[in-house]
Design a protein around this motif. Structure first.
Motif, PDB file in Angstrom:
ATOM      1  N   MET A   1       0.838  -1.191   0.000  1.00  0.00           N
ATOM      2  CA  MET A   1       0.000   0.000   0.000  1.00  0.00           C
ATOM      3  C   MET A   1       0.874   1.243   0.000  1.00  0.00           C
ATOM      4  SD  MET A   1      -3.019   1.057   2.686  1.00  0.00           S
ATOM      5  CE  MET A   1      -3.925   2.589   2.463  1.00  0.00           C
ATOM      6  N   LYS A   2       0.625   2.129  -0.956  1.00  0.00           N
ATOM      7  CA  LYS A   2       1.296   3.417  -1.037  1.00  0.00           C
ATOM      8  C   LYS A   2       0.363   4.498  -0.499  1.00  0.00           C
ATOM      9  CE  LYS A   2       1.709   2.896  -5.437  1.00  0.00           C
ATOM     10  NZ  LYS A   2       1.999   3.106  -6.873  1.00  0.00           N
ATOM     11  N   PRO A   3       0.881   5.674  -0.141  1.00  0.00           N
ATOM     12  CA  PRO A   3      -0.001   6.729   0.346  1.00  0.00           C
ATOM     13  C   PRO A   3      -1.168   7.031  -0.592  1.00  0.00           C
ATOM     14  CG  PRO A   3       2.269   7.325   0.778  1.00  0.00           C
ATOM     15  CD  PRO A   3       2.314   6.063  -0.025  1.00  0.00           C
ATOM     16  N   SER A   4      -0.915   7.025  -1.889  1.00  0.00           N
ATOM     17  CA  SER A   4      -1.974   7.331  -2.848  1.00  0.00           C
ATOM     18  C   SER A   4      -3.067   6.268  -2.884  1.00  0.00           C
ATOM     19  CB  SER A   4      -1.386   7.500  -4.250  1.00  0.00           C
ATOM     20  OG  SER A   4      -0.708   6.318  -4.654  1.00  0.00           O
TER      21      SER A   4
ATOM     22  N   LEU B   1      -4.725   5.250  -0.527  1.00  0.00           N
ATOM     23  CA  LEU B   1      -5.778   5.570   0.441  1.00  0.00           C
ATOM     24  C   LEU B   1      -7.124   5.737  -0.253  1.00  0.00           C
ATOM     25  CD1 LEU B   1      -6.257   6.296   3.499  1.00  0.00           C
ATOM     26  CD2 LEU B   1      -6.030   8.692   2.797  1.00  0.00           C
ATOM     27  N   ALA B   2      -7.110   6.243  -1.481  1.00  0.00           N
ATOM     28  CA  ALA B   2      -8.348   6.464  -2.227  1.00  0.00           C
ATOM     29  C   ALA B   2      -9.070   5.167  -2.567  1.00  0.00           C
ATOM     30  CB  ALA B   2      -8.055   7.246  -3.509  1.00  0.00           C
ATOM     31  N   LEU B   3      -8.389   4.030  -2.454  1.00  0.00           N
ATOM     32  CA  LEU B   3      -8.997   2.742  -2.791  1.00  0.00           C
ATOM     33  C   LEU B   3      -9.612   2.045  -1.580  1.00  0.00           C
ATOM     34  CD1 LEU B   3      -6.174   1.410  -5.127  1.00  0.00           C
ATOM     35  CD2 LEU B   3      -8.312   2.509  -5.800  1.00  0.00           C
TER      36      LEU B   3
ATOM     37  N   VAL C   1      -9.586  11.706  -2.484  1.00  0.00           N
ATOM     38  CA  VAL C   1      -8.420  12.565  -2.277  1.00  0.00           C
ATOM     39  C   VAL C   1      -8.460  13.764  -3.205  1.00  0.00           C
ATOM     40  CG1 VAL C   1      -5.892  12.646  -2.314  1.00  0.00           C
ATOM     41  CG2 VAL C   1      -7.061  10.592  -1.469  1.00  0.00           C
ATOM     42  N   ASP C   2      -8.903  13.579  -4.444  1.00  0.00           N
ATOM     43  CA  ASP C   2      -8.953  14.689  -5.400  1.00  0.00           C
ATOM     44  C   ASP C   2      -9.882  15.802  -4.921  1.00  0.00           C
ATOM     45  OD1 ASP C   2      -7.192  13.404  -7.090  1.00  0.00           O
ATOM     46  OD2 ASP C   2      -8.783  12.446  -8.266  1.00  0.00           O
TER      47      ASP C   2
ATOM     48  N   ARG D   1     -11.518  -5.865  -2.147  1.00  0.00           N
ATOM     49  CA  ARG D   1     -10.895  -6.161  -3.439  1.00  0.00           C
ATOM     50  C   ARG D   1     -10.428  -4.892  -4.149  1.00  0.00           C
ATOM     51  NH1 ARG D   1     -16.352  -6.308  -4.165  1.00  0.00           N
ATOM     52  NH2 ARG D   1     -17.219  -5.188  -5.977  1.00  0.00           N
ATOM     53  N   HIS D   2     -11.093  -3.755  -3.885  1.00  0.00           N
ATOM     54  CA  HIS D   2     -10.707  -2.500  -4.548  1.00  0.00           C
ATOM     55  C   HIS D   2      -9.244  -2.168  -4.265  1.00  0.00           C
ATOM     56  CE1 HIS D   2     -14.846  -1.554  -5.650  1.00  0.00           C
ATOM     57  NE2 HIS D   2     -15.209  -1.905  -4.440  1.00  0.00           N
ATOM     58  N   LEU D   3      -8.825  -2.396  -3.041  1.00  0.00           N
ATOM     59  CA  LEU D   3      -7.438  -2.144  -2.682  1.00  0.00           C
ATOM     60  C   LEU D   3      -6.555  -3.341  -3.011  1.00  0.00           C
ATOM     61  CD1 LEU D   3      -5.272  -0.390  -1.275  1.00  0.00           C
ATOM     62  CD2 LEU D   3      -5.974  -1.446   0.884  1.00  0.00           C
ATOM     63  N   ARG D   4      -7.058  -4.538  -2.742  1.00  0.00           N
ATOM     64  CA  ARG D   4      -6.245  -5.745  -2.889  1.00  0.00           C
ATOM     65  C   ARG D   4      -5.787  -5.969  -4.328  1.00  0.00           C
ATOM     66  NH1 ARG D   4      -9.700  -8.691  -0.617  1.00  0.00           N
ATOM     67  NH2 ARG D   4     -10.586  -9.716  -2.455  1.00  0.00           N
ATOM     68  N   GLU D   5      -6.611  -5.550  -5.300  1.00  0.00           N
ATOM     69  CA  GLU D   5      -6.240  -5.733  -6.700  1.00  0.00           C
ATOM     70  C   GLU D   5      -5.063  -4.862  -7.110  1.00  0.00           C
ATOM     71  OE1 GLU D   5      -9.878  -4.890  -8.635  1.00  0.00           O
ATOM     72  OE2 GLU D   5     -10.794  -6.858  -8.217  1.00  0.00           O
ATOM     73  N   VAL D   6      -4.805  -3.810  -6.317  1.00  0.00           N
ATOM     74  CA  VAL D   6      -3.707  -2.891  -6.622  1.00  0.00           C
ATOM     75  C   VAL D   6      -2.537  -3.078  -5.667  1.00  0.00           C
ATOM     76  CG1 VAL D   6      -3.056  -0.446  -6.720  1.00  0.00           C
ATOM     77  CG2 VAL D   6      -5.263  -1.186  -7.647  1.00  0.00           C
TER      78      VAL D   6
END
Length: 650
Positions: A1-4, A6-8, A33-34, A389-394
């Motif tokens: 996980m990267k800081p960016s 967080l949006a996921l 975040v945007d 899954r939204h985060l896990r896929e990335v």
């Protein structure tokens, strides 16, 4: 996980079960975040068929969005299941109570409170909804458009309990109990359809009245600090279950005026369950005092030593009482009446709900921040969603390694190690960060945790554990640091770190320490009493108990109970002249829990002593920056933390 990433992240909360057990409605939240905001809406998951069968067989792909607005929260089914009450906030205003047909349609707004309405509580007959709302003093908080905030009259304060982190001043906007009558609503196609019905205020006077719940169709209970005659008791941690009738008359206090009531749950048959913590002879000894669940006027249902509630319990028809308890870094969900374990293992439960023969829990896992677990009353709960899954896929979650060791006095110490997903850059191994939780009466878990995941992804081995002072290991474990900060907690943290450094792949010559709130206190303390750390990050810390007692929203009691007569000796700032470790100090401008001056004083002392230091201050944020702060600030905080560790630990 990267800081960016967080949006996921997607998190669930506030589940409400249809009275027939046919579905569950839940809030889904995600950071944008945007746009620098959080988007929350209501989602529904059909449970399919017989609630006495296997609601755990729900198809996770059928979780569908129920409301299209992006600031919806706190859903609650009506007793007959035809309506859902919830809160909706406009883009530029506070949340108001709405009601939505469960079968679909447009929601109706029910309130127009100047400072917003609180979560709804349905009457047993479904004709009324009770809620709490703050009532502003005239001339303040926008009640007079001609008076700007900095032009308001001065506040004459005569009580210690006048601030609340994340809110501000409270004495001039007390929380009161209201009821709105749904019988007054016109038909959807009538001329009155757009008219907001008038709410009836049931409680008045100074002091907060909160957590409304119905004792009967004509009586509303709430939690308040009041004496037997109904007079407010200022500057007291003692709170009780109280009630009034629908005229706001006939005040009753149902508990004995000696403990602190937290959760309050009622069932349609008038059953009331409340959690009350014993505050000792002083009336403010809250340290590691677990709330004990009781039926009103009944015997204890849970154990004050071992049962630490992870969230508010849920009470269903027939008296079914379900609660979640913290246990050794995880959570166990139990049927309190039978003692049957409904959910355990590697889960961190944040909400439970009961209805229609169904039990629902919201919990984090090793690979998701938040999922729904469902099962029949008395049966095991199983995971029925996959929002992770939204985060896990990335960003694939990094699995923790469990750590067990003993302190120098033989006391067992428990924690976790997260290793970076790739090999170390140096032969000596990965640089290490010791992470320390706040509270102190809380716990770390091995389940998905953004702070640890981001650091491990960036190449740091993260050591985190639950030293004495924390929760989940019994109340005695939590009370061990009462007037003893910097003793056994230091012993446990040191033992855990020493043990981790015996494992392969970790570089003991590059070790940082980081923590927030009480964890920030421990960070400052450790670098003042040891030169083993290469660098440190002390965040939203308590550094000096003397000024904390006079500036924090909880300082008037917290400092006395945790430090007592040893406030000077147990203040990290007392020993700050010993610090030589480069230290980043992070704080928020609106932090009323650990006010900004706590960080400023440490920064000034380090600067005066020539210690490499920086002060990172976030505008517009309170104590909860790392968890609920503005999404953009949360990302920026991660970026500054990684830059500091990159500078000092690479």
């Amino acid at each position: 996980m990267k800081p960016s990433d967080l949006a996921l992240v997607r998190t669930l909360s506030s589940p409400t079960v249809h009275p027939d057990g046919r579905d569950v409605v839940v809030v889904m939240k995600r950071p944008d975040v945007d746009e620098n905001r959080y988007r929350t809406s209501l989602w529904r998951l059909p449970l399919g068929g017989d609630p006495a069968g296997d609601p755990g067989g729900a198809d996770p792909r059928r979780l569908s969005r129920l409301t299209r607005d992006t600031r919806d929260s706190a859903p609650c089914y009506s007793p007959d299941g035809t309506l859902i009450a919830f809160l909706r906030a406009p883009e530029d205003g506070p949340a108001q109570l709405h009601v939505l047909p469960a079968a679909g349609g447009e929601p109706r707004r029910l309130t127009d409170q100047p400072l917003g309405a609180g979560a709804p509580a349905w009457s047993p007959d479904g004709r009324r909804i009770a809620y709490a709302a703050r009532v502003p003093e005239q001339g303040r908080y926008g009640t007079d458009e001609a008076v700007k905030p900095d032009q308001e009259a001065p506040r004459l304060i005569e009580h210690s309990r006048y601030l609340a982190d994340g809110l501000g001043y409270v004495l001039d906007r007390p929380s009161k109990i209201f009821v709105v009558d749904l019988d007054t609503l016109g038909a959807d196609d009538s001329a009155e359809a757009e008219t907001v019905p008038e709410s009836r205020q049931l409680t008045t006077g100074p002091g907060d009245d909160s957590s409304p719940a119905w004792l009967a169709a004509d009586r509303v209970a709430f939690v308040a600090s009041r004496d037997r005659r109904g007079a407010w008791r200022p500057d007291s941690l003692v709170s009780d279950v109280c009630s009034v009738d629908l005229r706001g008359k006939g005040f009753r206090r149902h508990t004995d005026g000696t403990g602190m009531v937290g959760s309050l749950s009622t069932a349609a048959d008038g059953t009331v369950v409340h959690g009350v913590a014993d505050l000792g002879p002083s009336g403010q000894d809250f340290v590691a005092r677990n709330a004990v669940l009781r039926r009103l006027g009944g015997d204890p249902l849970t154990d004050a030593e071992s049962d630490h509630l992870a969230c508010a319990p849920a009470l269903g028809a027939g008296g079914t009482l379900v609660a979640a308890f913290e246990v050794r870094g995880d959570t166990v969900v139990r049927d309190v009446g039978t003692g049957q374990v409904l959910l355990d293992g590697q889960v961190s439960v944040t909400d439970v709900a009961v209805g229609g023969g169904v039990v629902v829990a919201v919990a984090g896992t090793r690979d998701s921040f938040s999922e729904l677990f469902v099962g029949p009353t008395g049966g095991r709960l199983v995971q029925v969603t996959d929002v992770g899954r939204h985060l896990r896929e990335v960003a694939a979650p990094i699995e923790p390694e469990e750590l067990r060791t003993t302190a120098h006095d033989g006391y067992p110490v428990h924690g976790w190690l997260l290793r970076p997903p790739t090999g170390p850059r140096r032969k000596a191994g990965h640089p290490v960060v010791l992470m320390i939780h706040g509270g102190p009466y809380t716990q770390y878990s091995g389940n998905l945790f953004d702070e640890a995941q981001v650091l491990a992804r960036a190449g740091y081995a993260v050591v985190m554990g639950n030293p004495r002072g924390g929760s989940g290991y019994g109340a005695a474990h939590g009370r061990a640091v009462k007037e003893a900060i910097g003793t056994v907690d230091v012993a446990d943290l040191t033992a855990l770190l020493d043990h981790a450094l015996t494992l392969p792949g970790l570089d003991g010559s590059r070790v940082g320490v980081q923590g927030g709130s009480y964890g920030g206190l421990m960070t400052t303390w450790l670098v003042a009493h040891s030169d083993r750390f290469t660098a440190a990050i002390s965040e939203r810390a308590v550094n000096a108990w003397d000024s904390f007692a006079g500036t924090s929203d909880i300082g008037w009691f917290f400092a006395d109970e945790y430090a007592g007569q040893f406030a000077h000796q147990q203040s990290p700032l007392t020993w700050a002249d010993r610090i030589r470790t480069p230290t980043l100090v992070i704080h928020s401008e609106r932090d009323l829990r650990c006010p900004l001056e706590q960080g400023q004083r440490l920064f000034a002392r380090l600067r005066a002593n020539g210690v490499p230091t920086r002060l990172l201050v976030f505008p517009g944020e309170g104590h909860e920056l790392s968890r609920t702060g503005q999404p953009r600030h949360r990302v920026q905080r991660f970026e500054h933390i990684l830059a500091w560790w990159d500078e000092h630990l690479r």
